[in-house]
Structure formats: C-alpha cells, structure tokens
Design a protein around this motif. Structure first.
Motif, short mmCIF file in Angstrom:
data_model
loop_
_atom_site.label_atom_id
_atom_site.label_comp_id
_atom_site.label_asym_id
_atom_site.label_seq_id
_atom_site.Cartn_x
_atom_site.Cartn_y
_atom_site.Cartn_z
N PRO A 320 0.46 -1.67 0.01
CA PRO A 320 -0.02 -0.25 -0.20
C PRO A 320 0.81 1.09 -0.07
O PRO A 320 2.07 1.25 0.84
N VAL A 321 0.31 2.10 -0.63
CA VAL A 321 1.17 4.02 -0.60
C VAL A 321 -0.08 4.30 -0.35
O VAL A 321 -1.30 4.31 -0.62
N SER A 322 0.58 5.55 0.51
CA SER A 322 -0.56 6.45 0.40
C SER A 322 -0.26 7.69 0.12
O SER A 322 0.96 8.06 -0.32
N TRP A 323 -1.08 8.50 0.30
CA TRP A 323 -0.73 10.35 -0.28
C TRP A 323 0.62 10.85 0.46
O TRP A 323 1.98 11.43 -0.40
N ASP A 324 0.43 10.19 1.76
CA ASP A 324 2.02 10.75 2.82
C ASP A 324 2.87 10.26 2.06
O ASP A 324 4.04 11.12 2.18
N ASP A 325 2.95 9.11 1.66
CA ASP A 325 4.28 8.52 1.49
C ASP A 325 5.10 8.99 -0.08
O ASP A 325 6.44 9.25 -0.51
N ILE A 326 4.49 10.17 -0.77
CA ILE A 326 4.61 10.96 -1.66
C ILE A 326 4.83 12.64 -1.76
O ILE A 326 3.82 13.18 -1.83
N ALA A 327 5.57 12.55 -1.55
CA ALA A 327 6.33 13.97 -0.94
C ALA A 327 6.48 14.59 -2.33
O ALA A 327 6.86 14.38 -3.29
N GLY A 328 5.78 16.46 -2.15
CA GLY A 328 5.85 17.17 -2.69
C GLY A 328 4.79 17.29 -3.60
O GLY A 328 3.37 16.26 -3.31
N VAL A 329 4.81 17.29 -5.04
CA VAL A 329 3.70 16.95 -5.91
C VAL A 329 1.94 17.50 -5.59
O VAL A 329 1.23 17.11 -5.75
N GLU A 330 2.45 18.92 -4.63
CA GLU A 330 1.14 18.56 -4.15
C GLU A 330 0.08 18.78 -4.62
O GLU A 330 -1.60 18.89 -5.22
N PHE A 331 0.21 19.39 -6.55
CA PHE A 331 -0.93 19.49 -7.24
C PHE A 331 -0.99 18.52 -7.78
O PHE A 331 -2.40 18.13 -8.02
N ALA A 332 -0.62 17.41 -8.16
CA ALA A 332 -0.85 16.48 -8.67
C ALA A 332 -1.72 15.61 -7.75
O ALA A 332 -2.52 15.37 -8.07
N LYS A 333 -1.18 15.88 -6.46
CA LYS A 333 -1.89 15.00 -5.77
C LYS A 333 -3.66 15.22 -5.63
O LYS A 333 -4.95 14.70 -5.46
N ALA A 334 -3.33 16.85 -5.47
CA ALA A 334 -5.11 17.27 -5.14
C ALA A 334 -5.59 17.13 -6.49
O ALA A 334 -7.16 16.80 -6.47
N THR A 335 -5.18 17.24 -7.60
CA THR A 335 -5.53 17.00 -8.94
C THR A 335 -6.41 15.72 -8.49
O THR A 335 -7.88 14.80 -9.22
N ILE A 336 -5.44 14.51 -9.08
CA ILE A 336 -5.61 13.42 -8.70
C ILE A 336 -6.48 13.37 -7.44
O ILE A 336 -8.02 12.38 -7.75
N LYS A 337 -6.79 13.41 -6.56
CA LYS A 337 -7.41 13.15 -5.43
C LYS A 337 -9.33 13.30 -5.80
O LYS A 337 -10.34 13.20 -5.83
N GLU A 338 -9.57 14.20 -6.56
CA GLU A 338 -10.44 15.61 -7.45
C GLU A 338 -10.69 14.69 -8.20
O GLU A 338 -12.34 14.76 -8.47
#
Ligand SMILES: Nc1ncnc2c1ncn2[C@@H]1O[C@H](COP(=O)(O)OP(=O)(O)OP(=O)(O)O)[C@@H](O)[C@H]1O
Ligand SMILES: [Mg+2]
Length: 670
Positions: A320-338
């Motif tokens: 399992p990989v959580s969002w917190d495991d990925i450092a930075g790329v906040e925009f990409a993470k936010a977009t994917i969540k969206e």
C-alpha cells in the motif's frame, strides 16, 4: 516385590462400605434394582483396580468412576451423606495419590511434569509463544470481526444469489433484475471459471481513504472456498453495499444508474492493504468449476487465456502507498484526489459534465514518483486497479498484444469502476513512424480504439492513467485522449526535505534539522529517486567506516548513527539523474501541452483565482478554480477576469464549466 506388597496392602485396605454390603444382602432376594447394579459394578471395578494388571492410568480411571458412583448413590439417597463423605474422601485420596505420584510405574504425574517442562521450554524459547488472547479480546481482533462480518454477508448474499438463479432459470434478463444485472448469462464451465477468477480479483480492490471496513482485507480473510466474491461475483455489489454503503453508492465515473453493473471489486480493502499489508492478489482463475456461476457477456468474445493472463499478471495489488508517502507534487495529488477520490465520495455531484475525465497523463523526468502515484491511486481510489507496463505488452505477448489490449479493456469494463494504469505509455503509444513494426502498430491502433471507447462512453467508469518520462514521443491522437495532463516535476526543497526526513526517521541517525536543510540545499536538481539513492548511499557510511574484522562480530546497536559526513561523501557519488537540458525539454513540453503550468509552480493556483493566459495568437485561456477554462478572444477573457475579481457574475463564467470539455481536446490538438 514392592509393587506386589503395595497391592496387597491396598487390597486389605479396601473394604466395601458396610451399609452397601448390607444393602446388597437385602436386595439379593429381589430382582436386580439400580442399586444392585451399582454394587456389582462397584465390585467389578474394585477387583479390576486391585488385580495388579492395571496401569496407573486405568487405576486412576477406576477410582474416578468410583467417585462418580459415590456421588450418584448419594444423589439417589442410596447412601447417607456421612457415608458419601467418608467414601468420597477415601477414594479421592487414592485417586490423587495416583495422579500426583511422580513414580513412573505407579503414578501419572510424570506425564504432567513432561508436559509442563515442554511448555516451560517453549515459553522461555521465545516470548512470541505467549499468547495474549483471552476470550474477551479474541472478539476484538480485526480478523475475527471480519470473518464474523463476512459470514453474515455471505449468508445474505447467498440468498440473493439463490434468488437471482431462480430468475435466470426462468429466463429473466439482467435488465429485468436490476439488483443483479450480470446474472443473465450462465454459460460453459470454462467461461464460468474465468468469471470466477475475475470476480476473485475484482474483490481485491484497494482501500478508499484507508477505510477500515475494506472488503479487501475482509475478503482476503475469508477462506478461499467460502469467499463471497468467488461464489457470488455479481452479488458483490450488494455485498459492498453492506460493507460500506458509501462505496456502493458511488460510481467512479459516469452515471449513478450504472453503479450496479458488476462493480465486483468495490471490495475495497488494503486496504492495504494497506494495511492490506500488500498482499498480492493472485487470482485463481480456473479453480472454480461450478457451472452455475455467471459470466459477463462482454468477455464472451475474449480468449479465456487472455482473461486469465490479465487476472494473473495485470491486476496489481502491491504494497500500500498513501498520499503522504509521496513528497511534494501537491498539485498533482490534489488533482488526482479531485478526479478519482471525490467522484467516488460524491457521485451525486460529479455527474454529467462534472463527471471526471477518463484519461490522465502523468509526465515528467524519471524518478519523480509517477509510478508511485499510480500505486497510490490503486490503493486509495477504491477502484479495480489494472497496472500494465507498456513494454510488457509489446515484448511479453508478442503477436498477441492487441488481443491483450482488447481483453484488458473488456475485463476492466466488467470490473467497473476500474483504473487502468499504463506505465511507460510512450513505448505503447509512440508516434507512428515509417520504421514502425507491424505488431506494435496494431497494438497502438487497438489501444486507441479501446481508449476512445472508454473515454467517450458515459456508461463506462474506466479511468486510464498513463505515465511517461518521454511525453514528446506519445502519439498526438493518444495524447488528445488523455485529456488531463499532469506534470510531475523534480521535487522542490520542501519535498526533498520530506523524503530525507522520512527515510532517516526509520534509521539510526544523528542528523540535526540544520544538517537536513544543508543536505536539501546541496541536492538541488535531484529527483525523488535520486534522493532515495542518496539516503541509501549515506546509510552505508557507518558500515564502511567499520574495520572489516569488526563486521563479523559487531552487534547492530554498535553500528554508529548515520551522520552528516556520510551524506557529504554520498553527495560525491550520487549525482542528479536529470540533466538541466532534459529538464528544459520537460518544462517546454509542459508549457506547450499542459495548461496547468499557468497556474503556479507545480501547475496550480490553489487559491482559486482565475487567470488569463496566452494560448495562441489572438486567444486566451480563462482558468477557473477546478480546472475550468474558456478559450476566447483577448478582450472577452480580460473582461471576465475583471468580473470575477469584482465578484460579479456573468453567464460566460457559468458557461465555462459546461463548455470546457467540449473544446479542451480540440485545443490540445493544436
Ligand atoms: N515524490 C516522491 N516522494 C517520495 N519518494 C519518491 C518520490 N519520487 C520518487 N520517489 C522515490 O523514487 C522511487 C522511484 O519513483 P517512481 O518509480 O515512482 O518514479 P517514476 O517517476 O515512475 O520514474 P520513471 O519515469 O523512471 O518511471 C520511488 O520508489 C520512491 O522511493
Ligand atoms: Mg515509473
């Protein structure tokens, strides 16, 4: 000799109770009564015990029987309480003398001792042997709760299946049975096996936001034979409903009505997974032989072997990989969540034009976490996750690549909502050229056809996520279909700091905050993978500083902590893997093909401010929070910007949301 004397003594010592002898004499004249029966049994056992042929175990049994008979006789008022007490005391002593005796020939305690010794040894061997389980806390265990829940669900699902079978036998079509839409087709054993396998795999979906009631863990804890999804592929929809109504009620893509269609895998976990613990799903296609199992119509024209391959090799359930495991790329993470998570949480809002895009392209320099993001989507989206490396399509299944592509989409369609993650998508969708191999051309064509089907059908809830570090090599037509393009850039200082801090937190390390900041400063231009490599290299420093003779004898706690000096020497060997020239290429491509760069450093102005940017001569893009944009003439764009800034409404602003999808692909072609 000694034994014989002892037996004699015990023979003499035993005298049947006077009251019983008397009782026996009196009753001898009459027909046998329960009392006389007891007396004769008593005598029999007395002689057996004293005969000298009994083992200590048999003797103990004999005395135990006597004690029971005394209690029985007293309970039936055959003997007085005083008599019962005397007899009980006497035989209880005899019984315990055998039980407690440590003599191997005459007693039994030797066994007990052995057993205790054994238990003692095990306890001192390892603390792990000691169980903390009690009857109270056993029901609190997750696995026990899950099994209990699974049992309940299985029961109710079985009823649903029985119901559906009855309907199917009567020729009722799937559409006529909306709750179980896939049960209309009952086919051959072979197809059935495939269906069973797919169902099994489908049931291994990932956890949504780490929800504890994930059915991934639930299903994995259910023994294979009774796994609900094995037996009830189509009934799993109702199953997941019971697990977490939120999942069932949330189509990932498309309309709500289609939710029921075979969302087998809503089986949200790993959770896992996470918690899932990273259990790998290896579906056992072909295990089931129940001819009554349904198979999806959409798989009918697909070679079973292909479906099996997809189930075995493509469906991915890694650690399992959580969002917190990925450092930075906040925009990409936010977009994917969206795009992925929110539509699942609120399907009622994300419908129609607001429906999420069906194709995403993650692009950026190597080692920036694109594959990591793919894995995170797998864990967090709650959708069935298919992960395929494009190079394996082209190389592993030579000559059958296009069939595999077709099968992949067919299976995904059956397992909706589904995410198809294609790593190294450039090798699959590279621009068509003269020297192109026939087979790879066919694969590409098939892929585009399927992608088109998946991205244009409002019914299908399939999200295709491509990842590449060579975006410029992707075919224009394919790029157009992956409407959402997210640049995954090199990590910024804060992200690099996060990576170092997180990795070092797990190690024996003496870095101060200032030293970490210094490392971050010196590692400008490093990718996430470079940072990981730097930490690995530094962690070897303490080992390298040991004398070679020490290595054989040193204990782990004697290894000195990782310090700043180790990082300094690691920085001499680990260099950034992305050259400034390459980086420029990505930036340029991003500027040309991805509008999100206009919205800030990582492509996003998360404050929600719209901004007008130059897109091409004479036109402007109007960006709006939530990635809504309009292409329009310059004066109009500026006017709308002013409107927005002043908080005024304008029909064009409202219309932006409705039109952006229509022209977005068109614009990207230009
Ligand atoms: N943003 C990040 N946060 C934490 N770790 C990262 C990040 N980016 C990369 N890493 C580390 O680098 C490793 C490689 O990352 P990953 O495979 O996701 O890169 P990639 O972008 O897919 O590269 P490529 O383009 O070469 O396929 C990860 O396993 C992780 O250890
Ligand atoms: Mg990768």
């Amino acid at each position: 000799m000694i034994r014989g004397r002892k037996e004699k003594l015990s023979l003499n010592a035993f005298k049947p109770p006077q009251s019983w002898l008397l009782f026996e004499k009196m009753s001898a004249m009459e027909a046998p009564t329960p009392s006389t029966v007891h007396l004769s049994e008593w005598q029999e056992s007395y002689f057996a015990v004293t005969s000298g042929t009994c083992t200590p175990g048999q003797k103990a049994d004999g005395y135990r029987a006597k004690i029971l008979r005394i209690q029985y006789a007293w309970a039936n008022s055959e003997i007085s309480q005083v008599c019962a007490a005397n007899l009980f005391k006497k035989y209880a002593e005899k019984y315990s003398a055998i039980i407690d005796s440590g003599n191997a020939e005459t007693g039994l305690n030797n066994y007990a001792e052995n057993i205790l010794t054994l238990a003692k040894c095990q306890q001192s061997d390892s603390d792990k042997w000691q169980s903390a389980l009690t009857t109270e806390n056993v029901f609190e265990l997750k696995c026990v709760r899950e099994r209990m829940q699974a049992g309940k669900i299985f029961q109710s699902s079985q009823m649903a299946l029985a119901d559906a079978r009855v309907r199917a036998d009567k020729g009722v079509s799937a559409s006529a049975a909306p709750a179980l839409p896939k049960l209309d087709v009952f086919s051959s054993t072979r197809e059935t096996e495939l269906s069973a396998g797919s169902a099994k795999c489908a049931s291994q979906g990932p956890d949504l936001l780490g929800h504890p009631s994930s059915s991934k863990s639930l299903q994995s804890s259910v023994p294979p034979v009774t796994r609900t999804s094995d037996i009830l592929p189509a009934a799993s929809a109702s199953l997941s409903k019971q697990i977490n109504p939120c999942f069932q009620a949330t189509p990932l893509f498309g309309s709500k009505e289609s939710t029921n269609s075979s969302s087998l895998k809503m089986s949200v976990p790993r959770q896992d997974g996470s918690e899932n613990g990273g259990a790998q799903c290896k579906p056992h296609v072909g295990e089931s032989t129940d001819p009554l199992l349904p198979v999806d119509e959409r798989l009918k024209n697909i070679e079973p072997k292909m479906v099996e391959l997809i189930m075995h090799e493509i469906m991915d359930h890694g650690p399992p990989v959580s969002w917190d495991d990925i450092a930075g790329v906040e925009f990409a993470k936010a977009t994917i969540k969206e795009i992925v998570v929110w539509p699942m949480l609120r399907p009622d809002i994300f419908t129609g034009l607001r429906g999420p895009p069906k194709g995403i392209l993650l692009f950026g320099p190597p080692g920036t976490g694109k594959t990591l993001i793919g894995k995170c989507i797998a864990c967090q989206s709650g959708a069935t996750f298919f992960s395929i490396s494009a190079s394996s399509l082209t190389s592993k299944w030579v000559g059958e690549g296009e069939k595999m592509v077709r099968a992949l989409f067919a299976v995904a369609r059956c397992q909706q909502p589904a995410v198809i993650f294609i790593d190294e998508i450039d090798s699959l969708l590279s621009q068509r050229g003269e020297g192109e191999h026939e087979s790879s051309r066919r694969i590409k064509t098939e892929f585009l056809v399927q992608l088109d089907g998946a991205t244009t059908s409002s019914e299908d809830r399939i999200l295709v996520v491509g990842a590449t570090n060579r975006p410029q090599e992707i075919d224009e037509a394919a790029r157009r279909r992956l409407v959402k393009r997210l640049y995954i850039p090199l990590p910024e200082a804060s992200a690099r700091e996060q990576i170092v801090a997180r990795l070092m937190a797990k190690e024996h390390c003496s870095l101060s905050e200032e030293e970490i900041k210094l490392i971050v400063q010196k590692s400008d231009g490093f990718s996430g993978a470079d940072m990981t490599q730097l930490c690995r290299e530094a962690s070897l420093g303490p080992i390298r500083s040991l004398q070679s003779v020490d290595i054989a004898t040193i204990t782990p706690d004697q290894v000195r902590p990782i310090c700043f000096l180790d990082f300094e020497s690691a920085l001499r060997t680990v260099r950034p893997s992305v050259s400034p020239k390459d980086l420029e290429l990505y930036e340029t491509w991003n500027q040309t093909h991805d509008w999100s760069r206009w919205l800030g450093r990582e492509g996003g102005n998360r404050k929600g401010e719209p901004s007008a940017v130059r897109a091409q001569a004479g036109t402007r893009l109007l960006w709006y929070p939530g990635h809504i944009c309009l292409r329009m003439q310059v004066p109009m764009a500026l006017l709308l910007l002013i409107f927005h800034r002043l908080g005024m409404s304008h029909p064009a602003l409202a219309a932006a949301e409705n039109v952006h999808r229509v022209w977005e692909p068109e614009l990207s072609q230009k």
